[in-house]
Scaffold this active site. Structure first.
Site, short mmCIF file in Angstrom:
data_model
loop_
_atom_site.label_atom_id
_atom_site.label_comp_id
_atom_site.label_asym_id
_atom_site.label_seq_id
_atom_site.Cartn_x
_atom_site.Cartn_y
_atom_site.Cartn_z
N HIS A 87 0.74 -1.20 0.06
CA HIS A 87 -0.04 -0.02 0.08
C HIS A 87 0.88 1.26 -0.05
O HIS A 87 0.36 2.35 -0.28
CB HIS A 87 -1.07 0.08 1.24
CG HIS A 87 -0.59 0.53 2.49
ND1 HIS A 87 -0.16 -0.65 3.55
CD2 HIS A 87 -0.20 1.80 3.11
CE1 HIS A 87 0.21 0.06 4.48
NE2 HIS A 87 0.23 1.40 4.41
N ASP A 139 -0.81 -7.48 1.64
CA ASP A 139 -0.05 -6.12 1.73
C ASP A 139 1.32 -6.34 1.82
O ASP A 139 1.91 -5.93 2.81
CB ASP A 139 -0.60 -5.36 2.70
CG ASP A 139 -0.22 -3.73 2.72
OD1 ASP A 139 0.33 -3.45 1.47
OD2 ASP A 139 -0.26 -3.27 3.61
N GLY A 241 3.07 5.91 8.80
CA GLY A 241 4.44 6.10 8.69
C GLY A 241 5.42 4.78 8.98
O GLY A 241 6.46 4.83 8.69
N SER A 243 4.49 2.01 8.40
CA SER A 243 3.89 0.87 7.18
C SER A 243 5.20 0.34 6.51
O SER A 243 6.08 1.18 6.17
CB SER A 243 3.01 1.44 6.27
OG SER A 243 1.91 1.34 6.95
N GLY A 244 5.28 -0.87 6.28
CA GLY A 244 6.34 -1.47 5.54
C GLY A 244 7.39 -1.78 6.25
O GLY A 244 8.19 -2.50 5.87
#
Ligand code: ARG
Length: 752
Positions: A87, A139, A241, A243-244
């Site tokens: 995402h 995701d 922030g 994420s990943g």
């Protein structure tokens, strides 16, 4: 990527993710040469509720930049490969060009020149074909670097779990990132990487939490390939922030990446742990993407030692977290009541909002609102909290920046030198999120606030019922202004005090806060009565818009999700509403001569309920008196009490202000011919806003038969040009709540 997932979600049926759940087809069993050492930081090394990481602790953590700034996190899994979340790179279904992105490796603080860090361009971004949105799973993304990273003490890859790898429920793992430290509260400078310890939640344990209505009354169905980590009570979590970025767990001396930060509902909310993409199911997909690249990522076999997990709860014994704030043994015994003692001034009442912070009116501390005073000025300040043997000392005073000119922001936060242990007392009050909607009819109470004066009687025991947002807003707002729909912060909260109505009195004391209860939990809903004299309903400034400021300063005030969702008919009124013209004392364009003292209005009736005079009724026919429902049916009671009506002794004028001691005054207007017409009944708790009688004409005439109604043509006679000021207009205005118009017809008991 700022993905604030507070929108209603589409719950999809479980669909298998191709290639994601079977063990790797490429090399499931045979040991591969471990050419890449992974998951071992150099021996020495927001995340919400976390703390600064030590440099070198998480050498696989990378920062993904777009347009010169940090957007998402990622993890180094091989010299040329970074794992992240899909995402971060997909907007409106389209994959962003790899050229827009760069990978920053070996960075600790992102302030100023990225010392010791190096940057790599992105050659390709790979996302599974079936990715279609965070809440639908898959995701995950792989980034191929344009040139390999330089491995060193601050840059090393993490180990990846094989598809067969099991992470046990309850395992303590760590999440890292440069994301927000609370909802809408960015990591402050110098942007040091944050770390937080999170516990893995098994599928059943997590689904149990997400099956309970949370923010916006939503529930969520977890999908295969998702993994939860966090705590039922919330407060520690990843946030926008992060994420990943990786969720890593240590096993046999190596760190394995169990999850990829994906999404959540708000951050750190109760019963809403963070949702991660489980990495193990993607072994095959990852191997396929990196095929041929040397050295590739390492998938060490899981060490055979038994995993020290907790027994996973089942659906039957799943435990959810209850609010930690807002519990009071009984109304009036507020465990959050804080008394601030400043030498030379009267005690100032406030509320404990966390372990270390007290919220109080800034006006209690004049002269300290604008200047940043040295902390030793606070040396002799003291805060008294319930059940604490000694007074607390004060470390800091943080006034709201608008405190000196905006009454709605008359707030200051005081930090205690030492945090208190929260127990039954002291205990913090719950604070509402900005989107909180206190339902009309909510039960509210007053609590001391600021320099409260002693109330006539037990003021703090006054029970109030919250009025609908429409009436409250329209009474205090401007004509034609639109009413904030549920979910937008209201401009005022209007409670109606039953006791005032009964006693016919008006508490003219302005220093109170408004506490409202939902499911047994008390929220600080409003502050400081507006200087409204005896205007009713009384209005409070809503506290909810200050939630973000309070959490920003305190880092951990108890903001709690809305707990009551029974919207009733008002919740269905979704179309935009605007306020009708205001009526004023003596509205209708005709301002009758002031009534002579002692002159009785022959149609006014005194209504007594259970022996107490409660309101004014109107004789509409020889056998019938009209009265407002709310003055007959008392708070909380469903039975009609003993009612008496006295005629020939009530009232000295047609206008509300002449009925100083009654509630629900009627609004009478005079026609050109000189007859008086009953136009409206004051709405519950108000002396200024009237519910029009017109719409109830059918009901009244059917019940009473002999009541006299003006012919429709009768109205224009006494309307001023345009009729702007008149209640009949209100009846036509959209959203005029009929509920306020329910009237009781009384058969006459006593004729006097
Ligand atoms: N989607 C967010 C991002 O893009 C991560 C949110 C994680 N939220 C949470 N409550 N755990 O950064």
């Amino acid at each position: 990527m700022s993905q604030h997932l507070l929108l209603p979600l589409v719950i999809l049926a479980i669909s298998p993710i191709p290639g994601a759940f079977q063990d790797s087809a490429l090399s499931p069993t045979q040991e591969e040469p471990e050419d890449l050492d992974c998951g071992r930081p150099e021996p020495s090394a927001r995340i919400m509720g976390g703390s600064d990481a030590q440099p070198g602790t998480w050498p696989w953590q990378v920062s993904l930049h777009q347009g010169g700034g940090h957007i998402c996190g990622g993890s180094l899994i091989a010299p040329s490969w970074v794992l992240s979340a899909a995402h971060c790179f997909v907007t409106n279904g389209t994959l962003e060009p790899a050229a827009e992105w760069s990978v920053v490796l070996g960075v600790h603080s992102q302030d100023g020149p990225l010392e010791g860090a190096h940057v790599r361009a992105v050659a390709a971004i790979l996302v599974p074909d079936n990715y279609s949105g965070v809440e639908r799973g898959a995701d995950v993304a792989l980034l191929r670097l344009a040139s390999p990273a330089r491995l060193g003490p601050a840059v090393r890859p993490v180990c990846l779990p094989r598809a067969s790898h099991r992470f046990a429920h309850g395992t303590a793992c760590w999440a890292t990132g440069w994301g927000d430290i609370q909802e809408d509260d960015p990591l402050p400078l110098p942007w040091v990487l944050q770390e937080v310890e999170l516990r893995l939640l098994g599928e059943a344990a997590c689904q149990c939490l997400y099956s309970r209505p949370g923010p916006f009354n939503l529930t969520f169905q977890l999908l295969p390939g998702m993994l939860c980590a966090g705590y039922p009570e919330g407060r520690r979590d990843t946030c926008q922030g992060d994420s990943g970025g990786p969720l890593v767990c240590k096993e046999g001396g190596r760190w394995f990446q169990a999850g990829i930060t994906s999404f959540g509902f708000g951050c750190g909310r109760r019963n809403r742990p963070g949702v991660f993409t489980a990495v193990a199911p993607y072994e095959a997909w990852i191997r396929e993407q990196v095929l041929g690249s040397e050295p590739g990522p390492a998938f060490p076999t899981q060490s055979p030692e038994p995993q020290s997990g907790l027994p996973e709860p089942t659906d039957e014994n799943c435990t959810i977290a209850l609010p930690e704030c807002g519990k009071a043994p009984r109304p009036g015994a507020w465990p959050w009541e804080a008394q601030v003692m400043v030498p030379g001034s009267r005690p100032c009442y406030g509320a404990l909002v966390s372990e270390s912070w007290v919220l109080a009116p800034a006006s209690c501390f004049p002269g300290r609102i604008s200047s940043d005073l040295p902390p030793r000025d606070l040396d002799d300040w003291r805060v008294m909290l319930p059940s604490r043997p000694r007074a607390e000392r004060v470390a800091r005073l943080v006034p709201h920046e608008n405190a000196s000119w905006d009454d709605a922001s008359n707030l200051a936060l005081l930090q205690l030198r030492a945090p208190v242990n929260l127990s039954t007392a002291p205990r913090p009050v719950c604070l509402p999120h900005p989107e909180h909607y206190f339902l009309p009819g909510s039960r509210c109470r007053l609590a001391r606030w600021g320099h409260t004066e002693p109330a006539p009687g037990a003021g703090s025991l006054l029970e109030a019922e919250l009025l609908g947002a429409w009436w409250c807003h329209c009474l205090y707002g401007r004509q034609g202004e639109s009413v904030p729909p549920p979910g937008e912060p209201p401009q005022a909260l209007c409670p109606a005090y039953q006791e005032e109505e009964v006693a016919g009195r008006c508490w003219n004391y302005s220093h109170w806060s408004l506490l409202c209860r939902e499911e047994g939990t008390w929220f600080l809903a409003g502050i400081r009565d507006l200087p409204s004299d005896c205007l009713r309903p009384r209005a409070f400034y809503p506290l909810q818009s200050h939630g973000p400021w309070i959490s920003h300063v305190t880092r951990g005030a108890y903001l709690e999700d809305q707990l009551a969702w029974d919207w009733g008919p008002e919740g269905e009124e979704t179309e935009t509403q605007t306020c009708p013209p205001h009526t004023e004392h003596g509205a209708c364009g005709l301002r009758p001569e002031p009534a002579l003292m002692g002159v009785l209005w022959p149609w006014l009736a005194e209504v007594h309920v259970a022996g107490e005079r409660v309101c004014t009724g109107i004789l509409v026919a020889p056998g019938w008196v009209l009265a407002a429902t709310h003055c007959i049916l008392r708070l909380g009671s469903t039975t009609v009490p003993y009612i008496e009506v006295y005629l020939g002794r009530a009232g000295a004028g047609p206008l509300p202000q002449s009925h100083q001691v009654t509630s629900a005054p009627p609004l009478l207007c005079q026609t050109e011919e000189g007859s008086w017409v009953l136009v409206g009944m004051a709405v519950r708790g108000s002396r200024e806003l009237f519910a029009a009688i017109g719409p109830e004409e059918t009901w009244i005439s059917q019940t009473v038969g002999e009541a006299h109604f003006l012919p429709p043509s009768g109205f224009p006679h006494w309307l001023p040009e345009g009729g702007d000021l008149c209640p009949p207009d209100m009846a036509r205005a959209s959203g005029s709540p009929r509920a306020a118009l329910f009237l009781l017809l009384l058969t006459l008991l006593i004729q006097g």
